[in-house]
Enzyme design. Structure first.
Site, PDB file in Angstrom:
ATOM      1  N   ASP A  36       0.908  -1.077   0.073  1.00  0.00           N
ATOM      2  CA  ASP A  36      -0.041  -0.015   0.010  1.00  0.00           C
ATOM      3  C   ASP A  36       0.911   1.314  -0.041  1.00  0.00           C
ATOM      4  OD1 ASP A  36      -2.108  -1.664   0.668  1.00  0.00           O
ATOM      5  OD2 ASP A  36      -2.439  -0.932   2.580  1.00  0.00           O
ATOM      6  N   LYS A  58      -4.381   2.753  -2.559  1.00  0.00           N
ATOM      7  CA  LYS A  58      -5.184   2.998  -1.519  1.00  0.00           C
ATOM      8  C   LYS A  58      -5.471   4.441  -0.780  1.00  0.00           C
ATOM      9  CE  LYS A  58      -7.746  -0.619  -1.009  1.00  0.00           C
ATOM     10  NZ  LYS A  58      -7.479  -1.989  -0.123  1.00  0.00           N
ATOM     11  N   MET A 171      -7.915   8.029   9.699  1.00  0.00           N
ATOM     12  CA  MET A 171      -8.607   8.682   8.347  1.00  0.00           C
ATOM     13  C   MET A 171      -9.413   9.820   8.909  1.00  0.00           C
ATOM     14  SD  MET A 171      -9.735   5.055   6.626  1.00  0.00           S
ATOM     15  CE  MET A 171     -10.105   4.134   8.356  1.00  0.00           C
TER      16      MET A 171
HETATM   17  N1  SAH Z   1      -3.774  -0.801   8.966  1.00  0.00           N
HETATM   18  C1  SAH Z   1      -3.426   0.593   9.593  1.00  0.00           C
HETATM   19  C2  SAH Z   1      -4.552   1.755   9.286  1.00  0.00           C
HETATM   20  C3  SAH Z   1      -4.912   1.827   8.033  1.00  0.00           C
HETATM   21  S1  SAH Z   1      -6.100   3.186   7.890  1.00  0.00           S
HETATM   22  C4  SAH Z   1      -2.984   0.691  10.955  1.00  0.00           C
HETATM   23  O1  SAH Z   1      -3.257  -0.565  11.858  1.00  0.00           O
HETATM   24  O2  SAH Z   1      -2.410   1.609  11.405  1.00  0.00           O
HETATM   25  C5  SAH Z   1      -5.129   4.509   7.226  1.00  0.00           C
HETATM   26  C6  SAH Z   1      -5.163   5.397   8.379  1.00  0.00           C
HETATM   27  O3  SAH Z   1      -4.131   5.194   9.488  1.00  0.00           O
HETATM   28  C7  SAH Z   1      -4.579   6.890   8.088  1.00  0.00           C
HETATM   29  O4  SAH Z   1      -5.520   7.811   7.387  1.00  0.00           O
HETATM   30  C8  SAH Z   1      -4.121   7.545   9.595  1.00  0.00           C
HETATM   31  O5  SAH Z   1      -5.104   7.832  10.131  1.00  0.00           O
HETATM   32  C9  SAH Z   1      -3.544   6.221  10.218  1.00  0.00           C
HETATM   33  N2  SAH Z   1      -2.322   6.213  10.055  1.00  0.00           N
HETATM   34  C10 SAH Z   1      -1.459   5.214   9.614  1.00  0.00           C
HETATM   35  N3  SAH Z   1      -0.158   5.495   9.815  1.00  0.00           N
HETATM   36  C11 SAH Z   1       0.390   6.603  10.254  1.00  0.00           C
HETATM   37  C12 SAH Z   1       1.149   7.076  10.763  1.00  0.00           C
HETATM   38  N4  SAH Z   1       2.615   6.823  10.438  1.00  0.00           N
HETATM   39  N5  SAH Z   1       0.812   8.493  11.253  1.00  0.00           N
HETATM   40  C13 SAH Z   1      -0.338   8.797  11.466  1.00  0.00           C
HETATM   41  N6  SAH Z   1      -1.281   8.115  11.246  1.00  0.00           N
HETATM   42  C14 SAH Z   1      -1.341   6.981  10.579  1.00  0.00           C
END
Ligand code: SAH
Length: 255
Positions: A36, A58, A171
């Protein structure tokens, strides 16, 4: 031909040091990696040199492959006998649609393994110095999706508004004003601390902290770029004293 297999692997929130040992081992041996946009560049650099990298998109508004095509791609590669790594940001089962992908694999009779990762809530809160369930401030923590659908966010506001909760919103950047407004409308004090963290656990981590009343404007003025994570609740107050990662980065920049 040996039967193929799909490894659904969580890559953590960004810092490659937060990969699990299992994930690092699989990446070093990988044949095909379907990833992704959330998977950070240093992690992709750790992949086996001969591995084929397939970008599955994505990003908001930029889906390289839709979910059905993606599921079919995983099934096809496994049927060709490949060992496929499906690499996702954070943890594959937290807002990553990893559940749908393994359902498709199970339905097609493809063997799979799920390797958990550090989800953004845990990684980002740790690096921002926000202990999500510090007992002076919270007795529970909820992970919710804050994306806008037709201008509103589909959440049970009365449930979220109860006291003693830490809310972690994935998100949520575009919906931040709606989120803060709805919580206040459902009885959460507008002085409740709230923060938004951009690119948590990476060198571009930035935290903007305020309250439900002030955060939308502060975030807009800061021109943050996704991915961002929103944390709401009394625990956010601790960020000022415990922001170890951003303090280290600021000290390193001064040297
Ligand atoms: N599976 C992922 C989440 C996917 S949804 C997990 O477990 O983290 C995607 C969302 O994750 C983004 O819109 C944001 O809100 C959050 N996110 C993922 N990585 C991030 C990061 N390094 N810093 C801040 N938010 C993050």
């Amino acid at each position: 031909m040996l039967p193929g297999m799909v490894y659904l692997v969580g890559a953590g929130p960004g810092d490659p040091e937060l990969l699990t040992l299992r994930a690092a081992k699989l990446l070093a041996e990988a044949e095909v990696i379907v990833h992704d946009h959330l998977v950070s560049a240093p992690i992709l650099e750790m992949c086996h040199g001969g591995a084929q990298l397939i970008y599955a998109g994505k990003e908001r508004g930029n889906h390289a492959l839709d979910q059905t095509d993606l599921n079919q791609l995983l099934v096809r590669l496994a049927r060709e006998g490949k060992r496929v790594i499906r690499l996702k940001g954070g943890d594959p089962f937290i807002f990553g649609r990893g559940g749908e992908e393994v359902e498709a694999l199970a339905a097609a009779g493809i063997a799979f393994e799920v390797v958990p990762g550090i989800t953004a809530a845990c990684g980002v809160a740790a690096y921002a110095g926000i202990p999500l369930t510090h007992r002076d401030h919270a007795n529970s923590c909820l992970f919710v999706a804050g994306h806008l659908k037709d201008g509103s966010i589909d959440l049970d506001w009365d449930f979220l508004a109860r006291p003693g909760r830490t809310l972690v919103v994935y998100m949520g950047l575009l919906g931040l004003p709606t989120l803060c407004r709805e919580l206040v409308a459902h009885g959460v004090p507008e002085t409740t601390p709230a923060a938004i963290v951009q690119h948590g656990t990476t060198q571009s981590q930035r935290t903007v902290a305020g309250t439900l009343a002030t955060l939308p404007q502060l975030a807009q003025a800061a021109r943050l770029a996704p991915p961002t994570l929103i944390i709401i609740g009394g625990v956010v107050r601790l960020h000022t004293r415990l922001a170890w990662y951003e303090s280290l980065a600021a000290a390193a920049a001064r040297d």
